[in-house]
Motif scaffolding. Structure first.
Motif, PDB file in Angstrom:
ATOM      1  N   GLY A  87       0.825  -1.210   0.000  1.00 47.18           N
ATOM      2  CA  GLY A  87       0.000   0.000   0.000  1.00 47.18           C
ATOM      3  C   GLY A  87       0.851   1.247   0.000  1.00 47.18           C
ATOM      4  N   PRO A  88       0.224   2.383  -0.315  1.00 45.73           N
ATOM      5  CA  PRO A  88       0.986   3.629  -0.404  1.00 45.73           C
ATOM      6  C   PRO A  88       1.539   4.104   0.944  1.00 45.73           C
ATOM      7  CG  PRO A  88      -1.343   4.034  -0.772  1.00 45.73           C
ATOM      8  CD  PRO A  88      -1.156   2.560  -0.711  1.00 45.73           C
ATOM      9  N   GLU A  89       0.845   3.797   2.034  1.00 47.67           N
ATOM     10  CA  GLU A  89       1.328   4.223   3.352  1.00 47.67           C
ATOM     11  C   GLU A  89       2.631   3.521   3.698  1.00 47.67           C
ATOM     12  OE1 GLU A  89      -1.776   2.719   3.094  1.00 47.67           O
ATOM     13  OE2 GLU A  89      -2.894   4.571   2.814  1.00 47.67           O
ATOM     14  N   THR A  90       2.695   2.236   3.415  1.00 46.82           N
ATOM     15  CA  THR A  90       3.895   1.457   3.704  1.00 46.82           C
ATOM     16  C   THR A  90       5.058   1.919   2.827  1.00 46.82           C
ATOM     17  OG1 THR A  90       2.429  -0.419   4.128  1.00 46.82           O
ATOM     18  CG2 THR A  90       4.762  -0.889   4.004  1.00 46.82           C
ATOM     19  N   LEU A  91       4.775   2.202   1.565  1.00 47.88           N
ATOM     20  CA  LEU A  91       5.813   2.687   0.665  1.00 47.88           C
ATOM     21  C   LEU A  91       6.326   4.046   1.117  1.00 47.88           C
ATOM     22  CD1 LEU A  91       7.510   2.451  -1.903  1.00 47.88           C
ATOM     23  CD2 LEU A  91       5.590   3.414  -3.164  1.00 47.88           C
ATOM     24  N   ARG A 125      13.560   8.247  -6.018  1.00 48.70           N
ATOM     25  CA  ARG A 125      12.831   9.260  -6.797  1.00 48.70           C
ATOM     26  C   ARG A 125      11.862   8.607  -7.781  1.00 48.70           C
ATOM     27  NH1 ARG A 125      13.369  11.108 -11.663  1.00 48.70           N
ATOM     28  NH2 ARG A 125      15.345  10.043 -11.996  1.00 48.70           N
ATOM     29  N   ARG A 126      12.354   7.546  -8.473  1.00 42.75           N
ATOM     30  CA  ARG A 126      11.485   6.838  -9.417  1.00 42.75           C
ATOM     31  C   ARG A 126      10.296   6.178  -8.719  1.00 42.75           C
ATOM     32  NH1 ARG A 126      14.494   2.700 -11.485  1.00 42.75           N
ATOM     33  NH2 ARG A 126      16.427   3.699 -10.999  1.00 42.75           N
ATOM     34  N   MET A 127      10.541   5.608  -7.539  1.00 37.41           N
ATOM     35  CA  MET A 127       9.442   4.967  -6.801  1.00 37.41           C
ATOM     36  C   MET A 127       8.403   6.010  -6.384  1.00 37.41           C
ATOM     37  SD  MET A 127       9.834   1.744  -6.787  1.00 37.41           S
ATOM     38  CE  MET A 127       8.802   1.101  -5.507  1.00 37.41           C
ATOM     39  N   ILE A 128       8.854   7.195  -6.018  1.00 41.91           N
ATOM     40  CA  ILE A 128       7.908   8.255  -5.649  1.00 41.91           C
ATOM     41  C   ILE A 128       7.081   8.660  -6.865  1.00 41.91           C
ATOM     42  CG2 ILE A 128       7.732  10.678  -4.955  1.00 41.91           C
ATOM     43  CD1 ILE A 128      10.221  10.168  -3.173  1.00 41.91           C
ATOM     44  N   LEU A 129       7.756   8.867  -8.008  1.00 34.88           N
ATOM     45  CA  LEU A 129       7.051   9.338  -9.205  1.00 34.88           C
ATOM     46  C   LEU A 129       6.168   8.267  -9.833  1.00 34.88           C
ATOM     47  CD1 LEU A 129       9.843  11.437 -10.946  1.00 34.88           C
ATOM     48  CD2 LEU A 129       7.822  12.267  -9.739  1.00 34.88           C
ATOM     49  N   GLU A 130       6.636   7.034  -9.890  1.00 37.74           N
ATOM     50  CA  GLU A 130       5.915   5.994 -10.628  1.00 37.74           C
ATOM     51  C   GLU A 130       4.925   5.198  -9.780  1.00 37.74           C
ATOM     52  OE1 GLU A 130       8.948   3.586 -12.358  1.00 37.74           O
ATOM     53  OE2 GLU A 130       9.728   5.225 -13.597  1.00 37.74           O
ATOM     54  N   ALA A 133       3.101   8.567  -6.312  1.00 37.84           N
ATOM     55  CA  ALA A 133       2.351   9.754  -6.742  1.00 37.84           C
ATOM     56  C   ALA A 133       1.026   9.425  -7.425  1.00 37.84           C
ATOM     57  CB  ALA A 133       3.227  10.615  -7.647  1.00 37.84           C
ATOM     58  N   PRO A 134       0.940   8.417  -8.309  1.00 33.51           N
ATOM     59  CA  PRO A 134      -0.360   8.139  -8.913  1.00 33.51           C
ATOM     60  C   PRO A 134      -1.424   7.654  -7.915  1.00 33.51           C
ATOM     61  CG  PRO A 134       1.384   7.118 -10.199  1.00 33.51           C
ATOM     62  CD  PRO A 134       2.003   7.620  -8.933  1.00 33.51           C
TER      63      PRO A 134
END
Length: 144
Positions: A87-91, A125-130, A133-134
């Motif tokens: 999930g996004p919270e864990t990431l 950075r890539r993990m945040i953007l890809e 963020a969506p």
């Protein structure tokens, strides 16, 4: 005197090789031509997503665990991918932990380790953007 009727021009099947043949004998007859188009199909060992699918998930998991033994950046990347699946919270928590650890570090980065640090930051950075963020744009935005 030589008889022209017995030469290889008129009888090409009489043509002989010079030197030793495969079995070690001299003067072995020339082998017949091979059919080049009648090759057996080979299994491709080229690395691609399609060829790795055939290995199956359990075998790929074993190979990844083996590969991460000496590669900290790959281990962090896999941890981030697992966190993204949860999930996004864990990431967001995993990314925040790593950025906090980098910012709290008091040691200087050696020029030899500079590339690894840049790769690590680009991975985050890539993990945040890809991935983050969506799904959760508020978590991907920097705090104000």
């Amino acid at each position: 005197m030589r008889s022209w009727a017995n030469t290889t021009i008129f009888f090409p099947e009489k043509r002989r090789r010079r030197g030793r043949g495969r079995d070690g004998a001299y003067g072995e007859a020339a082998p017949p031509f091979k059919d080049v188009m009648a090759r057996k199909p080979r299994i491709s060992t080229r690395l691609s997503a399609a060829s790795l699918v055939r290995l199956g998930a359990p075998r790929l998991a074993e190979l990844l665990v083996e590969a991460t033994a000496g590669n900290a950046n790959l281990k962090r990347r896999l941890r981030l991918e697992l966190a993204a699946e949860m999930g996004p919270e864990t990431l967001a928590l995993e990314i925040d932990k790593r950025i906090t650890a980098i910012s709290a570090a008091r040691t200087r980065v050696s020029w030899r380790k500079r590339g690894e640090l840049i790769d690590d930051l680009n991975t985050h950075r890539r993990m945040i953007l890809e991935r983050l963020a969506p799904v959760a744009p508020q978590s991907a935005a920097p705090p104000r």
